[in-house]
Motif scaffolding. Sequence first.
Motif, PDB file in Angstrom:
ATOM      1  N   ALA A 171      -1.772   7.092  -5.848  1.00 51.78           N
ATOM      2  CA  ALA A 171      -3.190   7.247  -5.516  1.00 51.78           C
ATOM      3  C   ALA A 171      -3.672   8.645  -5.892  1.00 51.78           C
ATOM      4  O   ALA A 171      -2.975   9.631  -5.641  1.00 51.78           O
ATOM      5  CB  ALA A 171      -3.399   7.002  -4.024  1.00 51.78           C
ATOM      6  N   LEU A 180       0.825  -1.203   0.000  1.00 52.19           N
ATOM      7  CA  LEU A 180       0.000   0.000   0.000  1.00 52.19           C
ATOM      8  C   LEU A 180       0.863   1.257   0.000  1.00 52.19           C
ATOM      9  O   LEU A 180       0.540   2.238  -0.681  1.00 52.19           O
ATOM     10  CB  LEU A 180      -0.946   0.004   1.203  1.00 52.19           C
ATOM     11  CG  LEU A 180      -2.123  -0.946   1.113  1.00 52.19           C
ATOM     12  CD1 LEU A 180      -2.878  -0.981   2.437  1.00 52.19           C
ATOM     13  CD2 LEU A 180      -3.057  -0.555  -0.019  1.00 52.19           C
ATOM     14  N   LYS A 181       1.966   1.232   0.728  1.00 60.00           N
ATOM     15  CA  LYS A 181       2.874   2.381   0.748  1.00 60.00           C
ATOM     16  C   LYS A 181       3.451   2.631  -0.639  1.00 60.00           C
ATOM     17  O   LYS A 181       3.613   3.777  -1.052  1.00 60.00           O
ATOM     18  CB  LYS A 181       4.006   2.156   1.756  1.00 60.00           C
ATOM     19  CG  LYS A 181       3.570   2.289   3.189  1.00 60.00           C
ATOM     20  CD  LYS A 181       4.740   2.035   4.135  1.00 60.00           C
ATOM     21  CE  LYS A 181       4.315   2.129   5.573  1.00 60.00           C
ATOM     22  NZ  LYS A 181       5.420   1.797   6.494  1.00 60.00           N
ATOM     23  N   GLN A 236       0.808   4.265  -2.676  1.00 67.71           N
ATOM     24  CA  GLN A 236       0.314   5.526  -2.134  1.00 67.71           C
ATOM     25  C   GLN A 236       0.707   6.706  -3.010  1.00 67.71           C
ATOM     26  O   GLN A 236      -0.080   7.639  -3.190  1.00 67.71           O
ATOM     27  CB  GLN A 236       0.841   5.722  -0.717  1.00 67.71           C
ATOM     28  CG  GLN A 236       0.257   6.925  -0.014  1.00 67.71           C
ATOM     29  CD  GLN A 236       0.751   7.021   1.423  1.00 67.71           C
ATOM     30  OE1 GLN A 236       1.762   6.416   1.784  1.00 67.71           O
ATOM     31  NE2 GLN A 236       0.037   7.756   2.224  1.00 67.71           N
TER      32      GLN A 236
END
Length: 77
Positions: free
Chosen positions: A72, A65-66, A69
Amino acid sequence: MNNMQMKPLSGKELDYIADSLSNENMLIKLYATARSVSANAQISQVIDQHLQVHEQHTHQMIEMLKQHQQMAPTQSH
């Protein structure tokens, strides 16, 4: 795969990841509870192994997810 090859995650993919993180956290809590009440050293060792696996899964998902990120889209409310 480097960041240049990755695509932003869809909302549905983020929902799946959130569900998976929730499930992994629930399993971590259950294994921690089981370990705290286990009186058998061999069973405790097996529980610890499973606990470490689920902690690793959680860590891997958070790291992924990092990495996503930065891609995003930003939302304004």
